[in-house]
Write a protein that holds these residues in place. Structure first.
Motif, PDB file in Angstrom:
ATOM      1  N   LYS A  63       0.843  -1.193   0.000  1.00 20.33           N
ATOM      2  CA  LYS A  63       0.000   0.000   0.000  1.00 20.33           C
ATOM      3  C   LYS A  63       0.879   1.244   0.000  1.00 20.33           C
ATOM      4  O   LYS A  63       1.923   1.279   0.652  1.00 20.33           O
ATOM      5  CB  LYS A  63      -0.907   0.022   1.235  1.00 20.33           C
ATOM      6  CG  LYS A  63      -1.863  -1.148   1.338  1.00 20.33           C
ATOM      7  CD  LYS A  63      -2.696  -1.050   2.608  1.00 20.33           C
ATOM      8  CE  LYS A  63      -3.588  -2.274   2.777  1.00 20.33           C
ATOM      9  NZ  LYS A  63      -4.397  -2.218   4.028  1.00 20.33           N
ATOM     10  N   ASP A  76      -3.491   6.280  -3.393  1.00 21.75           N
ATOM     11  CA  ASP A  76      -2.459   6.300  -4.430  1.00 21.75           C
ATOM     12  C   ASP A  76      -1.996   4.888  -4.791  1.00 21.75           C
ATOM     13  O   ASP A  76      -1.155   4.720  -5.674  1.00 21.75           O
ATOM     14  CB  ASP A  76      -1.248   7.115  -3.955  1.00 21.75           C
ATOM     15  CG  ASP A  76      -1.557   8.595  -3.823  1.00 21.75           C
ATOM     16  OD1 ASP A  76      -2.458   9.076  -4.542  1.00 21.75           O
ATOM     17  OD2 ASP A  76      -0.916   9.274  -3.001  1.00 21.75           O
ATOM     18  N   SER A  77      -2.543   3.892  -4.132  1.00 22.56           N
ATOM     19  CA  SER A  77      -2.137   2.505  -4.360  1.00 22.56           C
ATOM     20  C   SER A  77      -2.740   1.958  -5.656  1.00 22.56           C
ATOM     21  O   SER A  77      -3.655   2.534  -6.245  1.00 22.56           O
ATOM     22  CB  SER A  77      -2.594   1.621  -3.185  1.00 22.56           C
ATOM     23  OG  SER A  77      -2.112   2.104  -1.953  1.00 22.56           O
ATOM     24  N   THR A  78      -2.186   0.822  -6.065  1.00 14.73           N
ATOM     25  CA  THR A  78      -2.692   0.103  -7.235  1.00 14.73           C
ATOM     26  C   THR A  78      -3.191  -1.253  -6.775  1.00 14.73           C
ATOM     27  O   THR A  78      -2.560  -1.932  -5.963  1.00 14.73           O
ATOM     28  CB  THR A  78      -1.582  -0.086  -8.279  1.00 14.73           C
ATOM     29  OG1 THR A  78      -1.147   1.194  -8.733  1.00 14.73           O
ATOM     30  CG2 THR A  78      -2.088  -0.894  -9.462  1.00 14.73           C
ATOM     31  N   TYR A  79      -4.350  -1.642  -7.308  1.00 18.30           N
ATOM     32  CA  TYR A  79      -4.910  -2.958  -6.987  1.00 18.30           C
ATOM     33  C   TYR A  79      -5.418  -3.595  -8.270  1.00 18.30           C
ATOM     34  O   TYR A  79      -6.164  -2.986  -9.029  1.00 18.30           O
ATOM     35  CB  TYR A  79      -6.044  -2.833  -5.969  1.00 18.30           C
ATOM     36  CG  TYR A  79      -6.585  -4.168  -5.496  1.00 18.30           C
ATOM     37  CD1 TYR A  79      -5.749  -5.089  -4.865  1.00 18.30           C
ATOM     38  CD2 TYR A  79      -7.921  -4.506  -5.677  1.00 18.30           C
ATOM     39  CE1 TYR A  79      -6.224  -6.308  -4.428  1.00 18.30           C
ATOM     40  CE2 TYR A  79      -8.418  -5.733  -5.236  1.00 18.30           C
ATOM     41  CZ  TYR A  79      -7.558  -6.624  -4.611  1.00 18.30           C
ATOM     42  OH  TYR A  79      -8.035  -7.853  -4.179  1.00 18.30           O
ATOM     43  N   GLU A 124      -3.913  -4.040 -11.011  1.00 14.83           N
ATOM     44  CA  GLU A 124      -3.446  -3.235 -12.142  1.00 14.83           C
ATOM     45  C   GLU A 124      -4.339  -2.020 -12.410  1.00 14.83           C
ATOM     46  O   GLU A 124      -4.447  -1.540 -13.538  1.00 14.83           O
ATOM     47  CB  GLU A 124      -3.332  -4.101 -13.408  1.00 14.83           C
ATOM     48  CG  GLU A 124      -2.363  -5.268 -13.242  1.00 14.83           C
ATOM     49  CD  GLU A 124      -2.223  -6.082 -14.510  1.00 14.83           C
ATOM     50  OE1 GLU A 124      -2.990  -5.842 -15.458  1.00 14.83           O
ATOM     51  OE2 GLU A 124      -1.330  -6.958 -14.552  1.00 14.83           O
ATOM     52  N   LYS A 125      -4.964  -1.509 -11.370  1.00 15.91           N
ATOM     53  CA  LYS A 125      -5.828  -0.342 -11.518  1.00 15.91           C
ATOM     54  C   LYS A 125      -5.667   0.544 -10.297  1.00 15.91           C
ATOM     55  O   LYS A 125      -5.442   0.049  -9.188  1.00 15.91           O
ATOM     56  CB  LYS A 125      -7.289  -0.801 -11.665  1.00 15.91           C
ATOM     57  CG  LYS A 125      -8.278   0.318 -11.933  1.00 15.91           C
ATOM     58  CD  LYS A 125      -9.708  -0.226 -12.007  1.00 15.91           C
ATOM     59  CE  LYS A 125      -9.911  -1.107 -13.216  1.00 15.91           C
ATOM     60  NZ  LYS A 125     -11.336  -1.518 -13.389  1.00 15.91           N
ATOM     61  N   ASN A 126      -5.760   1.851 -10.486  1.00 22.25           N
ATOM     62  CA  ASN A 126      -5.756   2.737  -9.335  1.00 22.25           C
ATOM     63  C   ASN A 126      -6.859   2.298  -8.387  1.00 22.25           C
ATOM     64  O   ASN A 126      -7.994   2.036  -8.796  1.00 22.25           O
ATOM     65  CB  ASN A 126      -5.987   4.181  -9.760  1.00 22.25           C
ATOM     66  CG  ASN A 126      -6.163   5.101  -8.570  1.00 22.25           C
ATOM     67  OD1 ASN A 126      -7.294   5.378  -8.169  1.00 22.25           O
ATOM     68  ND2 ASN A 126      -5.068   5.549  -7.993  1.00 22.25           N
ATOM     69  N   VAL A 127      -6.549   2.213  -7.083  1.00 21.19           N
ATOM     70  CA  VAL A 127      -7.484   1.604  -6.155  1.00 21.19           C
ATOM     71  C   VAL A 127      -8.796   2.383  -6.045  1.00 21.19           C
ATOM     72  O   VAL A 127      -9.865   1.791  -5.840  1.00 21.19           O
ATOM     73  CB  VAL A 127      -6.828   1.422  -4.772  1.00 21.19           C
ATOM     74  CG1 VAL A 127      -6.588   2.764  -4.085  1.00 21.19           C
ATOM     75  CG2 VAL A 127      -7.672   0.512  -3.889  1.00 21.19           C
ATOM     76  N   ASP A 149     -10.334   3.896  -8.474  1.00 25.37           N
ATOM     77  CA  ASP A 149     -11.133   3.467  -9.623  1.00 25.37           C
ATOM     78  C   ASP A 149     -11.662   2.050  -9.412  1.00 25.37           C
ATOM     79  O   ASP A 149     -12.801   1.736  -9.772  1.00 25.37           O
ATOM     80  CB  ASP A 149     -10.291   3.518 -10.907  1.00 25.37           C
ATOM     81  CG  ASP A 149      -9.911   4.942 -11.294  1.00 25.37           C
ATOM     82  OD1 ASP A 149     -10.650   5.879 -10.930  1.00 25.37           O
ATOM     83  OD2 ASP A 149      -8.864   5.114 -11.959  1.00 25.37           O
ATOM     84  N   TRP A 150     -10.814   1.198  -8.827  1.00 26.75           N
ATOM     85  CA  TRP A 150     -11.228  -0.182  -8.580  1.00 26.75           C
ATOM     86  C   TRP A 150     -12.411  -0.224  -7.626  1.00 26.75           C
ATOM     87  O   TRP A 150     -13.385  -0.956  -7.863  1.00 26.75           O
ATOM     88  CB  TRP A 150     -10.069  -0.986  -8.006  1.00 26.75           C
ATOM     89  CG  TRP A 150     -10.332  -2.467  -7.941  1.00 26.75           C
ATOM     90  CD1 TRP A 150      -9.991  -3.403  -8.870  1.00 26.75           C
ATOM     91  CD2 TRP A 150     -11.031  -3.173  -6.903  1.00 26.75           C
ATOM     92  NE1 TRP A 150     -10.419  -4.654  -8.476  1.00 26.75           N
ATOM     93  CE2 TRP A 150     -11.062  -4.538  -7.269  1.00 26.75           C
ATOM     94  CE3 TRP A 150     -11.614  -2.780  -5.704  1.00 26.75           C
ATOM     95  CZ2 TRP A 150     -11.660  -5.511  -6.472  1.00 26.75           C
ATOM     96  CZ3 TRP A 150     -12.224  -3.748  -4.908  1.00 26.75           C
ATOM     97  CH2 TRP A 150     -12.236  -5.094  -5.290  1.00 26.75           C
TER      98      TRP A 150
END
Length: 343
Positions: A60, A66-69, A71-74, A76-77
Motif C-alpha cells: 500500500k 495512491d495505491s494500485t490494486y 493493475e488499476k488505481n485503487v 477506480d477499482w
C-alpha cells in the motif's frame, strides 16, 4: 470483512449504462423499472469495495488512494466494484420475481439475526458515511437474495440443475478427507530440537504407522497421543478428529500438496512438513459429506459460471445510472478508520 459485510457470493457483473443527465437528485444511484439502489446502499457497496481492496493488497502507498490494486488505481477499482454490485443488485431482484422465488418469514428472521450481529459492530463506520440502518439492511437483503437465486438456479428443478453425481464427482476430485496424528518436530520453543530429538519423533510416528497398518483405529492413537501431551485432555469423538483439504490450497500449503499427491484412500502413510511429522489416514468421501457441505461445494463449483450468468442478465437490462450521485459519492471521500486512507 473487517470494516464491511462480505456478500454471500462474490459475483460481479457489467451492465448497459443509460446515464441520467442534468439531474441533481442524488438520493438514488441506479434504477431499473420500479427497483432502485439508493445512495445509502451505493455507499455501502463503496465501503465493501474499499475493504475488499484493502484486505487483498500486498503493498500500500502511504496514502491508500495512491495505491494500485489488480493493475488499476485503487480508487477506480473501488468505484467499479460498487457500480457493478449495484447493477447486480437490480438484476437479482428482477430474476427473483421472474422465477417466483419467495421471501418468507424464515428469510426475514435470518436477516434480523444478521442485522443484530453486524450492525452493532459497523454502525458507527456506516452511519458516518451516510449509510443508515435501513440501507445497511437492504445491502444484506440483496446478499441473501443472491444466495437464494444461486441455489434455485442450480438446484433441483432450477434453470441449470446440478445432479448428485456431478456434484459428488467435483467433491471427490477437489477435496479430500483425512484423520491424522501430528507430531511436532519444532521443539519446545526455547531451544532448537536436535537430530536425536527428531529421530525419536520419527520413530514414534513409524510405530503409529505400523499399528494402523495392523488394523488399529486411528481415533485410538489420536486420543493416546493427546493424553501423552496433556494428561488432562478429554477423549475426542471420531467426528472431531476429521479434517478436510481443498485442492485450491495445494500451492500455499505443504501438507495439502502432499495429501493430494501421496495419500491414498484407506492406506495410512507418513507425511512431513518443516515443523511436524504427520501420520495420516485418508478416507473416502461419502453422502454424509455431500449433504453436510452441499451448499458450500455447489457455490465453489458454480461460482464462476454464475458470474457469467449475472453478467448476461445485467447486459440485457436497461439500467439508469444517476451520474450526479455516482460523481458525488467518490471513494476518496469515504470516512474511514484508517487515517492513511482518509487523507
Amino acid at each position: 470483512m473487517k470494516t464491511g459485510i462480505r456478500l454471500l457470493t462474490a459475483a460481479l457483473c457489467g451492465a448497459v449504462l443509460f446515464s441520467l443527465c442534468g439531474c441533481g437528485d442524488t438520493t438514488w444511484a441506479m434504477k431499473q423499472g420500479e427497483d432502485a439502489v439508493t445512495s445509502g446502499m451505493y455507499l455501502g457497496y463503496l465501503l465493501q469495495g474499499y475493504e475488499e481492496a484493502s484486505s487483498g493488497m500486498t503493498e500500500k502507498a502511504d496514502n491508500f488512494w495512491d495505491s494500485t490494486y489488480e493493475e488499476k488505481n485503487v480508487a477506480d477499482w473501488v468505484k467499479d466494484y460498487a457500480v457493478k454490485y449495484a447493477k447486480e443488485d437490480l438484476a437479482i431482484r428482477e430474476k427473483v420475481r421472474e422465477y417466483g422465488i419467495e421471501w418468507d418469514e424464515t428469510d426475514d428472521s435470518t436477516l434480523d439475526q444478521m442485522m443484530s450481529y453486524y450492525w452493532q459492530s459497523y454502525q458507527e463506520l456506516y452511519e458516518k458515511n451516510g449509510v443508515n440502518e435501513q440501507s445497511f439492511r437492504e445491502v444484506l437483503r440483496a446478499s441473501s437474495l443472491n444466495d437464494k437465486l444461486f441455489r434455485y438456479y442450480y438446484g433441483e428443478g432450477g434453470v441449470e440443475p446440478v445432479s448428485h453425481d456431478e456434484l459428488f464427482g467435483y467433491l471427490d476430485s477437489e477435496y479430500l478427507k483425512y484423520k491424522m496424528v501430528e507430531l511436532s518436530t519444532a521443539g519446545d520453543g526455547e531451544s532448537e530440537p536436535t537430530e536425536e530429538d527428531k529421530a525419536a519423533v520419527r520413530e514414534k510416528a513409524e510405530g503409529y504407522l505400523a499399528r494402523l497398518q495392523a488394523g488399529e483405529e486411528i481415533d485410538t492413537i489420536i486420543n493416546e497421543y493427546a493424553k501423552e501431551q496433556d494428561p488432562e485432555a478429554e477423549e475426542t469423538a471420531s467426528e472431531e478428529n476429521q479434517y478436510y483439504a481443498s485442492a485450491a490450497n495445494r500451492e500455499s500449503d505443504a501438507l495439502t500438496e502432499q495429501l493430494f499427491a501421496n495419500a491414498q484412500v484407506g492406506v495410512p502413510t507418513i507425511l512431513e512438513t518443516d515443523e511436524s511429522i504427520c501420520v495420516v489416514l485418508r478416507q473416502a468421501m461419502d453422502d454424509t459429506d455431500y449433504d453436510t457441505y452441499h451448499d458450500t461445494i455447489l457455490q465453489n463449483y458454480k461460482a464462476d459460471a454464475f458470474d457469467e450468468v449475472l453478467t448476461g442478465w445485467c447486459d440485457g437490462m436497461n439500467i439508469t445510472v444517476n451520474d450526479a450521485a455516482i460523481n458525488r459519492y467518490q471513494p476518496k471521500k469515504l470516512k474511514l478508520e484508517d487515517e492513511t486512507a482518509s487523507n
